[in-house]
Design a protein around this motif. Structure first.
Motif, short mmCIF file in Angstrom:
data_model
loop_
_atom_site.label_atom_id
_atom_site.label_comp_id
_atom_site.label_asym_id
_atom_site.label_seq_id
_atom_site.Cartn_x
_atom_site.Cartn_y
_atom_site.Cartn_z
N LYS A 85 8.68 5.84 8.00
CA LYS A 85 8.08 4.84 7.14
C LYS A 85 7.36 3.85 8.05
CE LYS A 85 8.91 1.21 3.82
NZ LYS A 85 9.90 0.42 3.10
N LEU A 86 6.05 3.86 7.99
CA LEU A 86 5.22 3.00 8.83
C LEU A 86 4.70 1.86 7.97
CD1 LEU A 86 3.54 2.55 11.46
CD2 LEU A 86 1.80 4.01 10.42
N SER A 87 4.98 0.63 8.37
CA SER A 87 4.51 -0.54 7.62
C SER A 87 3.59 -1.38 8.49
CB SER A 87 5.69 -1.41 7.16
OG SER A 87 6.48 -0.70 6.23
N HIS A 88 2.54 -1.91 7.88
CA HIS A 88 1.61 -2.78 8.59
C HIS A 88 1.45 -4.07 7.79
CE1 HIS A 88 -1.70 -3.76 11.31
NE2 HIS A 88 -2.31 -4.26 10.25
N TYR A 89 1.78 -5.19 8.44
CA TYR A 89 1.69 -6.50 7.80
C TYR A 89 0.28 -7.04 7.96
CZ TYR A 89 2.82 -11.28 6.52
OH TYR A 89 2.85 -12.49 5.90
N SER A 101 -6.53 7.61 6.50
CA SER A 101 -6.33 9.03 6.77
C SER A 101 -5.17 9.62 5.98
CB SER A 101 -6.07 9.24 8.26
OG SER A 101 -4.88 8.57 8.65
N HIS A 102 -4.27 8.78 5.48
CA HIS A 102 -3.09 9.22 4.74
C HIS A 102 -2.90 8.34 3.51
CE1 HIS A 102 -2.37 10.82 8.77
NE2 HIS A 102 -1.50 11.65 8.23
N PRO A 103 -2.25 8.86 2.49
CA PRO A 103 -1.94 8.03 1.31
C PRO A 103 -1.00 6.87 1.71
CG PRO A 103 -1.47 10.36 0.87
CD PRO A 103 -1.78 10.25 2.32
N TYR A 104 -1.20 5.73 1.10
CA TYR A 104 -0.39 4.56 1.40
C TYR A 104 0.08 3.92 0.10
CZ TYR A 104 -4.30 1.61 0.00
OH TYR A 104 -5.29 1.01 -0.73
N THR A 105 1.03 3.02 0.25
CA THR A 105 1.54 2.23 -0.87
C THR A 105 1.38 0.76 -0.49
OG1 THR A 105 3.20 3.92 -1.33
CG2 THR A 105 3.54 1.76 -2.33
N LYS A 107 2.74 -2.75 -0.57
CA LYS A 107 4.05 -3.39 -0.75
C LYS A 107 3.85 -4.89 -0.79
CE LYS A 107 6.67 0.29 -0.41
NZ LYS A 107 7.52 0.75 -1.45
N GLY A 108 4.03 -5.48 -1.95
CA GLY A 108 3.84 -6.91 -2.09
C GLY A 108 2.38 -7.27 -1.90
N SER A 109 2.13 -8.50 -1.49
CA SER A 109 0.76 -8.97 -1.36
C SER A 109 0.21 -8.85 0.06
CB SER A 109 0.67 -10.43 -1.81
OG SER A 109 1.45 -11.23 -0.94
N ASN A 110 1.04 -8.39 1.01
CA ASN A 110 0.57 -8.43 2.39
C ASN A 110 1.01 -7.26 3.27
OD1 ASN A 110 3.22 -9.04 2.47
ND2 ASN A 110 3.03 -10.96 3.56
N THR A 111 1.41 -6.15 2.69
CA THR A 111 1.89 -5.03 3.50
C THR A 111 1.42 -3.70 2.92
OG1 THR A 111 3.88 -6.29 4.06
CG2 THR A 111 3.95 -3.94 4.48
N VAL A 112 0.96 -2.83 3.81
CA VAL A 112 0.70 -1.43 3.43
C VAL A 112 1.78 -0.58 4.10
CG1 VAL A 112 -1.77 -1.60 2.98
CG2 VAL A 112 -0.99 -1.12 5.28
N SER A 113 2.22 0.45 3.40
CA SER A 113 3.31 1.28 3.88
C SER A 113 2.92 2.75 3.76
CB SER A 113 4.56 0.98 3.07
OG SER A 113 5.64 1.76 3.51
N TYR A 114 3.20 3.49 4.80
CA TYR A 114 2.93 4.93 4.84
C TYR A 114 4.25 5.66 5.01
CZ TYR A 114 -1.97 3.84 5.76
OH TYR A 114 -3.27 3.39 5.67
N ASN A 115 4.46 6.73 4.24
CA ASN A 115 5.59 7.62 4.44
C ASN A 115 5.03 8.92 5.01
OD1 ASN A 115 7.82 6.07 3.43
ND2 ASN A 115 6.89 6.26 1.42
N ILE A 116 5.41 9.22 6.24
CA ILE A 116 4.80 10.31 6.98
C ILE A 116 5.88 11.27 7.48
CG2 ILE A 116 3.33 10.89 8.96
CD1 ILE A 116 1.74 8.94 7.55
N ASP A 117 5.64 12.55 7.32
CA ASP A 117 6.49 13.58 7.92
C ASP A 117 5.78 14.10 9.17
OD1 ASP A 117 8.43 13.39 5.97
OD2 ASP A 117 7.60 15.01 4.76
#
Length: 141
Positions: A85-89, A101-105, A107-117
């Motif tokens: 789980k990669l998160s970028h603030y 390059s990958h689907p993201y979610t 998270k809140g108003s200030n974070t993108v999160s990637y779930n990567i295998d």
């Protein structure tokens, strides 16, 4: 979890597949946490997973509007697939992901999160571009 957690230490155990016994895998301290809130635990560092993060490009689109491209290289030296789980603030108030390059979610108003295998013995490159506006405008999609 449905109940509050007091300030203190949380210890994490995992069942050993070889003998069925619980093994201590890490611990982290938390603050007082209200009921139904999420917590994040740092229970150790994986020495066989390597992360490299770089801001590859920073472009000024116009006054107060910038675009920056980030690249995260993740190498898995394990003998099994790693689930990351990669998160970028994001520090700006108004932003959007304009390319990824990958689907993201979001998270809140200030974070993108990637779930990567990441398969065993391989690397994955996650690349994304953020457009940020310091002015009081909204991005409409």
């Amino acid at each position: 979890m449905g109940f509050p957690l007091p300030k203190g230490l949380i210890k994490v155990y995992q069942e050993d597949q070889a003998d069925g016994q619980n093994e201590f895998i890490g611990e982290d301290a938390i603050e007082h946490t209200p009921r139904n809130e999420s917590i994040s635990l740092n229970i150790g560092e994986a020495f066989d997973l390597v992360f490299e993060h770089q801001r590859k490009e920073l472009q000024r689109v116009d006054r107060g509007h910038t675009a920056e491209t980030h690249e995260v290289i993740i190498r898995n030296h394990k003998s099994e697939t790693a689930h990351i789980k990669l998160s970028h603030y994001i520090y700006q108030r108004f932003w959007r992901v304009s390319d990824t390059s990958h689907p993201y979610t979001k998270k809140g108003s200030n974070t993108v999160s990637y779930n990567i295998d990441i398969p065993a013995g391989s690397e994955v490159i996650v690349r994304f571009t953020l457009e940020m506006d310091e002015k009081q405008v909204l991005f409409l999609e």
